[in-house]
Design an enzyme around this catalytic site. Structure first.
Site, PDB file in Angstrom:
ATOM      1  N   ASP A  27      79.664  -2.016  47.063  1.00 52.85           N
ATOM      2  CA  ASP A  27      78.514  -1.217  47.847  1.00 52.85           C
ATOM      3  C   ASP A  27      78.044   0.009  47.634  1.00 52.85           C
ATOM      4  O   ASP A  27      79.011   0.598  46.689  1.00 52.85           O
ATOM      5  CB  ASP A  27      79.733  -0.812  49.290  1.00 52.85           C
ATOM      6  CG  ASP A  27      78.402  -0.933  50.452  1.00 52.85           C
ATOM      7  OD1 ASP A  27      77.523  -1.927  50.410  1.00 52.85           O
ATOM      8  OD2 ASP A  27      78.875  -0.395  51.340  1.00 52.85           O
ATOM      9  N   ASP A  29      76.267   2.370  49.909  1.00 51.07           N
ATOM     10  CA  ASP A  29      75.449   3.361  50.962  1.00 51.07           C
ATOM     11  C   ASP A  29      77.373   3.214  51.427  1.00 51.07           C
ATOM     12  O   ASP A  29      77.978   2.594  51.911  1.00 51.07           O
ATOM     13  CB  ASP A  29      74.573   2.878  52.239  1.00 51.07           C
ATOM     14  CG  ASP A  29      73.491   2.453  51.821  1.00 51.07           C
ATOM     15  OD1 ASP A  29      72.647   3.245  51.162  1.00 51.07           O
ATOM     16  OD2 ASP A  29      72.927   1.642  51.572  1.00 51.07           O
TER      17      ASP A  29
END
Length: 311
Positions: A27, A29
């Site tokens: 991932d 953010d």
């Protein structure tokens, strides 16, 4: 149950862990960066994974950037990447329609990034940008564009009542495709400010349209299917890194990936401990195999592994 503190592993256990996967899904953010601020040593960790021969994919539910824009951000923040390494939901939405041989128009609740990705595959669109609320607007007289054959809902700071009217009206036709980029409830931000995510908007449209969207992003299967079909990713040899239990970790659990939770985003260690104690079968799916305070904490382990393996 798992949820092992990675920093408690012995050198031999770290080696066994690193030898157990060929592909890293990360991932972005809350894991690699917060806005334009890279998290400490995150770039060094990702680049070291690549130096060790691991294939790294940047797998993000963020629909506000194109793959090209994400690639530029990676380069600015010193993360090594190519366009093919990036799976973002703006691009996945376009790919999904392209796979359906879609030849109509899309009504977008979302960003310019979704529009740009649709344009790249030759799909026309309407709806991006502000849609002003008019006092005493005769919404009952809204005339639908007959060429619209799909509605895509992504993150949209201009989200309002007129957009809900239009999306739900188009979706009253069961032949119109209903696509959500993702269902993240909120963004990871500082100062206890709550920034509603795309999932909040999707639920509004699902409610008034009385339909469920097909979701592109984590934890739904479409993104995993793309990885497996397009890139021949082997689930048994894949590590999923994330900060959110109900997207990143849940995707990994569902797909048979190894999972590593970082505590720099949404999910806390207190959350994990609560799920371990609850005994709920559903909450067990949120529990990662390993956790670490921040991704940068892996760096000394990776450097020691490199020295021992003479990489």
């Amino acid at each position: 149950m798992a949820a092992i503190d990675f920093n408690t592993l012995s050198d031999s256990e770290v080696k066994a862990f690193l030898d157990s996967f060929d592909t890293v899904l990360t991932d972005c953010d809350g894991v690699l960066w917060m806005y334009m601020n890279p998290l400490p040593n995150a770039a060094e960790v990702i680049n070291t994974f690549q130096a060790l021969g691991k294939r790294v994919f940047y797998v993000t539910n963020n629909s506000t950037k194109t793959r090209k824009e994400f690639l530029h951000k990676c380069k600015v923040l010193n993360f090594k990447a190519t366009k093919e390494d990036i799976l973002c939901t703006s691009n996945l939405s376009a790919c999904y329609l392209q796979d359906l041989h879609f030849n109509k128009k899309v009504y977008i609740i979302g960003s310019k990034a979704i529009a740009k990705e649709l344009e790249e595959v030759g799909i026309s669109h309407i709806g991006v940008g502000a849609d002003p609320v008019c006092k005493n607007a005769p919404y009952s007289t809204f005339n639908k564009d007959p060429d619209v054959g799909a509605v895509i809902v992504g993150f949209d700071e201009h989200f309002n009542y007129p957009k809900m009217v239009k999306a739900a009206s188009y979706l009253s036709d069961p032949n119109v495709h209903f696509i959500a980029t993702n269902t993240d409830e909120r963004f990871p931000v500082a100062n206890n400010v709550v920034i509603p995510g795309t999932g909040s908007l999707v639920r509004c449209i699902e409610s008034c349209a009385e339909r469920k969207a097909v979701v592109m992003g984590k934890p739904e299967r479409y993104i995993a299917d793309v990885l497996m079909k397009r890139f021949r990713v082997n689930p048994d040899r894949t590590l999923m890194i994330g900060d959110r239990h109900n997207t990143d970790i849940l995707l990994g659990t569902r797909c048979g990936f190894k999972t590593l939770l970082v505590l720099t985003g949404i999910t806390s260690l207190e959350d994990v401990n609560r799920w371990k104690e609850s005994g709920s079968e559903q909450e067990k799916e949120f529990i990662p195999d390993y956790y670490v305070e921040s991704l940068g904490d892996l760096l000394p382990h990776l450097e020691k592994y490199k020295i021992n393996e003479n990489v």
